[in-house]
Motif scaffolding. Sequence first.
Motif, PDB file in Angstrom:
ATOM      1  N   ALA A   3      50.743  13.981  23.397  1.00  0.00           N
ATOM      2  CA  ALA A   3      49.540  13.329  23.339  1.00  0.00           C
ATOM      3  C   ALA A   3      50.397  11.872  23.621  1.00  0.00           C
ATOM      4  O   ALA A   3      50.830  10.904  22.683  1.00  0.00           O
ATOM      5  N   THR A  51      41.712  10.896  28.810  1.00  0.00           N
ATOM      6  CA  THR A  51      42.750  12.500  29.464  1.00  0.00           C
ATOM      7  C   THR A  51      42.795  12.249  30.977  1.00  0.00           C
ATOM      8  O   THR A  51      41.443  13.685  31.139  1.00  0.00           O
ATOM      9  N   GLY A  58      47.440  10.733  29.424  1.00  0.00           N
ATOM     10  CA  GLY A  58      45.830   9.843  28.055  1.00  0.00           C
ATOM     11  C   GLY A  58      45.944   8.299  28.074  1.00  0.00           C
ATOM     12  O   GLY A  58      47.303   7.729  28.112  1.00  0.00           O
TER      13      GLY A  58
END
Length: 71
Positions: A3, A51, A58
């Motif tokens: 992430a 995203t 992201g």
Amino acid sequence: MPAFAEVRSTVAIGPDPRGCDLPTCPVCADTMVAAEASAYLNDNVISYLWTCDTCGYGFVTKHSVKRFACN
């Protein structure tokens, strides 16, 4: 999937940003159509989480909205 998040400020110039100026992924340059999530930060700021469907990158954008007077 790792992430990553980055805050990017955007300023809408001209018509509604939903009709033009869609964000593009800063990694692969793919155009984004819909945010994954949104949140009101205060009375006139909305934050959107994007995203990329192509590469998975992201990022977050923040938009200031103008209040219209109701008569």
